[in-house]
Design a protein around this motif. Structure first.
Motif, short mmCIF file in Angstrom:
data_model
loop_
_atom_site.label_atom_id
_atom_site.label_comp_id
_atom_site.label_asym_id
_atom_site.label_seq_id
_atom_site.Cartn_x
_atom_site.Cartn_y
_atom_site.Cartn_z
N GLN A 1 0.86 -1.18 0.00
CA GLN A 1 0.00 0.00 0.00
C GLN A 1 0.90 1.23 0.00
OE1 GLN A 1 -3.38 0.49 2.82
NE2 GLN A 1 -2.84 2.65 2.87
N CYS B 1 -11.30 -3.31 0.66
CA CYS B 1 -11.68 -2.20 -0.20
C CYS B 1 -10.86 -0.97 0.13
CB CYS B 1 -13.17 -1.89 -0.08
SG CYS B 1 -13.63 -1.13 1.49
N THR B 2 -10.92 0.00 -0.77
CA THR B 2 -10.29 1.31 -0.59
C THR B 2 -11.36 2.37 -0.81
OG1 THR B 2 -8.08 0.59 -1.27
CG2 THR B 2 -8.60 2.92 -1.55
N GLN B 3 -11.32 3.42 0.03
CA GLN B 3 -12.31 4.49 -0.09
C GLN B 3 -11.64 5.85 0.05
OE1 GLN B 3 -15.16 5.90 -1.31
NE2 GLN B 3 -16.21 4.13 -0.37
N SER B 4 -12.07 6.81 -0.75
CA SER B 4 -11.53 8.16 -0.69
C SER B 4 -11.96 8.86 0.60
CB SER B 4 -12.04 8.97 -1.89
OG SER B 4 -11.72 10.35 -1.75
N GLN C 1 -3.71 6.45 4.00
CA GLN C 1 -2.66 6.84 3.06
C GLN C 1 -2.27 8.26 3.44
OE1 GLN C 1 -3.69 8.08 -0.89
NE2 GLN C 1 -1.91 7.08 -1.78
N PHE D 1 -6.79 8.29 0.75
CA PHE D 1 -7.76 7.23 0.97
C PHE D 1 -7.44 6.42 2.22
CE2 PHE D 1 -4.57 5.40 -1.95
CZ PHE D 1 -4.20 4.26 -1.26
N THR E 1 -7.85 2.23 3.52
CA THR E 1 -8.03 0.87 3.01
C THR E 1 -8.32 -0.06 4.18
OG1 THR E 1 -6.53 1.26 1.15
CG2 THR E 1 -6.96 -1.03 1.74
N TYR F 1 -8.65 -4.04 5.64
CA TYR F 1 -8.11 -5.38 5.45
C TYR F 1 -8.78 -6.34 6.43
CZ TYR F 1 -4.30 -2.94 3.03
OH TYR F 1 -3.56 -2.15 2.18
N LYS G 1 -6.86 -7.67 1.60
CA LYS G 1 -7.50 -6.40 1.25
C LYS G 1 -8.98 -6.58 0.97
CE LYS G 1 -7.27 -2.51 -1.98
NZ LYS G 1 -6.55 -1.90 -3.13
#
Length: 228
Positions: free
Chosen positions: A34, A83-86, A53, A67, A69, A71, A81
């Motif tokens: 990441q 998902c990833t979100q802004s 991040q 973003f 993330t 896990y 993993k």
């Protein structure tokens, strides 16, 4: 396993084996890829881990890019993993959960605000931002406090209050979280000593007392928590 986020532009989340008898950590060699994961937070149910991040405006990253993330923690401690979100902001220096475990609270250091995102405690899925208040003001330090810089955010362990420590304005912002909608309402602002730069908060496990650490002042401020 224990996990450590690597510094920007770090390659990922590093895994360590913890020896509880010796109190020692040993790297496993496992790296969860990441970009710049610094702050890591484990969900209260122990099944999920969230990594921010953390990006800096010094690296040329445009505003609003950042973003979190999620896990899934596998039985052997490895991370999968989900998902990833802004978050709507770079410089996500902290991410924590509210007392219900259904909302993720994230700082936006360079944009000067915080974000709230829904979190599903059954699946680990992060939803889109539901609240994104910004702060105003500045502090006396010409370099570090020229604008708001929320560095830490934390949910009260007993109530729906949310506290955001703003390093740039020398204030602790107190919000009320609507746990039905994910909206935030500003309740009040606690002013600390000029130039103190509050960074984080922690609560006493049995007393209604909170401790705020201040980065530039090199102090800890003890605060009484009023449930009313």
């Amino acid at each position: 396993l224990g996990w450590v986020g690597s510094k920007q532009p770090g390659e990922g989340i590093l895994s360590f084996s913890f020896d509880s008898a010796q109190g020692s950590l040993s790297p496993t060699g496992e790296v969860t890829k990441q970009d710049s994961p610094t702050w890591l937070e484990v969900h209260p149910n122990g099944r999920f881990l969230v990594a921010v991040q953390e990006l800096s405006h010094h690296t040329g990253v445009p505003a609003g890019v950042g973003f979190v993330t999620s896990y899934r923690v596998q039985p052997d401690g490895l991370l999968e993993k989900i998902c990833t979100q802004s978050t709507g902001g770079r410089g996500n220096t902290c991410a924590t959960f509210d007392r219900t475990g259904r909302f993720l609270l994230v700082t936006r250091y360079w944009e000067g605000g915080i974000s709230v995102l829904p979190f599903d405690p059954d699946t680990g899925v992060i939803g889109e931002v539901t609240a994104q208040p910004d702060h105003t003001g500045a502090g006396p330090h010409p370099l570090r406090q020229s604008s708001p810089h929320p560095h830490g955010v934390h949910g009260d362990p007993r109530t729906n209050l949310v506290y955001a420590m703003d390093l740039g304005t020398d204030k602790v912002y107190q919000y009320i979280l609507d746990t039905a909608t994910g909206e935030l309402s500003l309740l009040s602002e606690v002013e600390l000593a000029p130039g103190s730069a509050p960074r984080g908060i922690n609560f006493h496990p049995s007393l209604r007392v909170a401790y705020v650490n201040c980065e530039l002042g090199g102090t800890v401020v003890v605060c009484a928590v009023d449930d009313e």
